[in-house]
Design an enzyme around this catalytic site. Structure first.
Site, short mmCIF file in Angstrom:
data_model
loop_
_atom_site.label_atom_id
_atom_site.label_comp_id
_atom_site.label_asym_id
_atom_site.label_seq_id
_atom_site.Cartn_x
_atom_site.Cartn_y
_atom_site.Cartn_z
N HIS A 106 45.42 52.88 45.92
CA HIS A 106 46.28 52.28 44.90
C HIS A 106 45.43 51.87 43.68
O HIS A 106 45.83 52.13 42.53
CB HIS A 106 46.99 51.06 45.52
CG HIS A 106 47.86 50.26 44.61
ND1 HIS A 106 49.22 50.08 44.82
CD2 HIS A 106 47.58 49.55 43.48
CE1 HIS A 106 49.72 49.32 43.86
NE2 HIS A 106 48.75 48.97 43.04
N GLU A 107 44.25 51.28 43.94
CA GLU A 107 43.39 50.83 42.84
C GLU A 107 42.80 52.00 42.06
O GLU A 107 42.68 51.94 40.84
CB GLU A 107 42.27 49.92 43.37
CG GLU A 107 42.76 48.64 44.01
CD GLU A 107 43.87 47.96 43.23
OE1 GLU A 107 43.77 47.89 42.00
OE2 GLU A 107 44.86 47.53 43.86
N CYS A 144 53.07 46.03 43.01
CA CYS A 144 52.01 46.10 42.01
C CYS A 144 52.19 44.94 41.04
O CYS A 144 53.31 44.64 40.64
CB CYS A 144 52.10 47.44 41.26
SG CYS A 144 50.82 47.64 40.01
N HIS A 193 45.22 53.52 39.64
CA HIS A 193 45.33 52.79 38.36
C HIS A 193 44.32 53.33 37.34
O HIS A 193 44.59 53.32 36.14
CB HIS A 193 45.08 51.30 38.56
CG HIS A 193 46.28 50.51 38.96
ND1 HIS A 193 47.44 50.47 38.21
CD2 HIS A 193 46.51 49.71 40.03
CE1 HIS A 193 48.32 49.66 38.81
NE2 HIS A 193 47.79 49.20 39.92
C1 SB9 Z 1 49.71 46.54 48.42
N1 SB9 Z 1 49.17 45.89 47.39
C2 SB9 Z 1 48.27 46.51 46.62
C3 SB9 Z 1 47.91 47.80 46.86
C4 SB9 Z 1 48.46 48.48 47.93
C5 SB9 Z 1 49.36 47.82 48.71
C6 SB9 Z 1 50.69 45.78 49.25
C7 SB9 Z 1 47.67 45.75 45.45
C8 SB9 Z 1 48.69 45.03 44.64
C9 SB9 Z 1 48.07 44.43 43.41
N2 SB9 Z 1 47.89 45.46 42.41
O1 SB9 Z 1 48.90 45.81 41.63
C10 SB9 Z 1 46.73 46.10 42.26
O2 SB9 Z 1 46.66 47.14 41.62
NI NI Z 2 48.72 47.86 41.22
#
Ligand code: SB9
Ligand code: NI
Length: 186
Positions: free
Chosen positions: A156-157, A113, A160
């Site tokens: 993942h997004e 991240c 957040h």
């Molecule tokens: C990987 N990268 C991300 C999500 C899932 C897997 C390898 C994004 C990384 C950038 N980031 O922190 C976005 O929130």
């Molecule tokens: Ni992230």
């Protein structure tokens, strides 16, 4: 253009808040935010520009990571082939996962991240397939199905936007232990 100095790091409370819904039509400020977030991803994925501006490459960036507590994330998952169309590219606004597979999946390399400076090893179990509803910058509502890597990135997004970080999902006793049946990707 956003630089690493603009990226909020773990420990800042904005990363642990639930982000506010975005109203349409977008304000000029929100339009600019969307543009700058996607620009970061584009520039970071160009090896020369990435080095020049001392960025960390990313496939996603959520508004709270630039200090803005709004439900907006940029996602740019590049093609597997050189110069191919991206697998998924959009700014997802007010995203909701409307359905998800029981099947779980995790990246074999774990996740990273931009807001977390140290490497935190371990599997991050997520849904292998999701149906995602979101609004794009023009206010259109999209309902799309994603699987495997792009589905993991979007989860993942979206995390957040809910104050959740990837390592929250890692098994504390054994980081490379995932629920039975979790498939590994990558
Ligand atoms: C990987 N990268 C991300 C999500 C899932 C897997 C390898 C994004 C990384 C950038 N980031 O922190 C976005 O929130
Ligand atoms: Ni992230």
């Amino acid at each position: 253009m956003y630089l690493m100095k603009d990226i909020v790091r773990d420990g800042d409370p904005v990363l642990r808040k639930r982000a506010a819904k975005v109203e349409f039509p977008l304000s000029d400020e929100d339009q600019e935010l969307a543009k700058k977030m996607m620009e970061y991803l584009e520039v970071s994925q160009d090896p020369e520009l990435c080095e020049k501006y001392e960025l960390r490459a990313g496939v996603g960036l959520a508004a709270p990571q630039v200090g803005v507590s709004k439900q907006m994330s940029a996602v740019l998952v590049p093609s597997d082939e050189e110069d191919g169309e991206p697998v998924f590219k959009d700014v997802i606004i007010n995203p909701v996962i409307v359905s998800e597979s029981v099947q779980l999946a995790a990246l074999s390399e774990g996740e990273g991240c931009l807001s977390v400076d140290k490497d935190i090893p371990g599997y991050v179990p997520r849904h292998d397939r999701i149906t995602l509803r979101y609004q794009s910058t023009d206010g259109e509502t999209h309902t799309i199905r994603l699987k495997h890597y792009p589905a993991i990135v979007c989860q993942h997004e979206i995390d957040h936007l809910h104050g959740v970080l990837f390592y929250d999902h890692i098994n504390k006793e054994d980081p490379f232990e995932a629920p039975e049946g979790t498939i590994l990707i990558g």
